[in-house]
Design a protein around this motif. Structure first.
Motif, PDB file in Angstrom:
ATOM      1  N   ASP A  67      43.377  27.111  74.252  1.00  0.00           N
ATOM      2  CA  ASP A  67      43.330  27.546  72.852  1.00  0.00           C
ATOM      3  C   ASP A  67      42.761  26.484  71.911  1.00  0.00           C
ATOM      4  N   CYS A  68      43.267  25.258  72.040  1.00  0.00           N
ATOM      5  CA  CYS A  68      42.867  24.225  71.072  1.00  0.00           C
ATOM      6  C   CYS A  68      42.050  23.107  71.692  1.00  0.00           C
ATOM      7  N   ARG A 117      51.255  19.920  63.949  1.00  0.00           N
ATOM      8  CA  ARG A 117      50.424  20.788  63.116  1.00  0.00           C
ATOM      9  C   ARG A 117      51.276  21.597  62.145  1.00  0.00           C
ATOM     10  N   CYS A 123      50.310  25.379  70.446  1.00  0.00           N
ATOM     11  CA  CYS A 123      49.683  26.704  70.431  1.00  0.00           C
ATOM     12  C   CYS A 123      50.688  27.793  70.809  1.00  0.00           C
ATOM     13  N   CYS A 139      44.378  22.602  77.194  1.00  0.00           N
ATOM     14  CA  CYS A 139      44.846  23.813  76.517  1.00  0.00           C
ATOM     15  C   CYS A 139      43.634  24.686  76.212  1.00  0.00           C
ATOM     16  N   CYS A 144      49.223  24.597  75.314  1.00  0.00           N
ATOM     17  CA  CYS A 144      50.063  23.481  74.862  1.00  0.00           C
ATOM     18  C   CYS A 144      51.240  24.003  74.019  1.00  0.00           C
TER      19      CYS A 144
END
Ligand SMILES: [Zn+2]
Length: 166
Positions: free
Chosen positions: A41-42, A113, A68, A39, A65
């Protein structure tokens, strides 16, 4: 007692039923992902059929993912509604427990999350990227403080609304 109203598609569900209902979150994923996928982003890595925190592989596919995606779309999978006089008196402690629970879960399950913790008229609303985390937060609160715990599940979209009143 109607402390929270539920939009159409949500039905009350017993906790033990929920265990069986919960399916893999395929939010916005186009079928099976190639492995490894990272991913952008993360940094979570899709490997052995699930998202994990791993060292970034040399050659990897890139795809955002589900966690995100949900965060970007502001479309939570789980809602936890908190309210009641006990909460009002122990706000800081309760929120601390919730954050602590998330930290532990997220370390092992990258898709779990907290998206937001918002103050509402009745107390707080916690939104999550995964229904398991919403259920886990409800369980953790009930385990620590008792109170009234309810689950409403939307099977079509695999969304969960948890209400904890105390
Ligand atoms: Zn991500």
């Amino acid at each position: 007692m109607s402390h929270s109203s539920h939009p159409p598609g949500f039905n009350p569900i017993r906790r033990d039923r929920l265990q069986q209902e919960a399916v893999h979150d395929s939010y916005k994923s186009k079928g099976k992902l190639p492995e490894p996928t990272v991913c952008p982003d993360c940094g979570a890595v899709y490997h052995s059929g699930r998202w994990q925190w791993l060292e970034k592989p040399q050659a990897a596919h890139s795809e955002t993912c589900p966690a995100c995606h949900r965060t970007r779309d502001r479309f939570p999978a789980g809602h936890v509604f908190l309210g009641g006089p006990f909460l009002a008196k122990h706000e800081a402690e309760v929120l601390q427990l919730i954050k602590h629970h998330e930290t532990r879960e997220k370390a092992e399950h990258p898709m779990q999350r907290i998206m937001d913790i918002e103050k509402t008229e009745r107390g707080y609303q916690v939104t999550t990227t995964d229904i398991h985390l919403a259920r886990g937060i409800g369980d953790a609160l009930h385990h620590a403080y008792q109170g009234q715990l309810d689950f409403h599940y939307n099977p079509e979209q695999n969304l969960l609304r948890v209400s904890w009143m105390h």
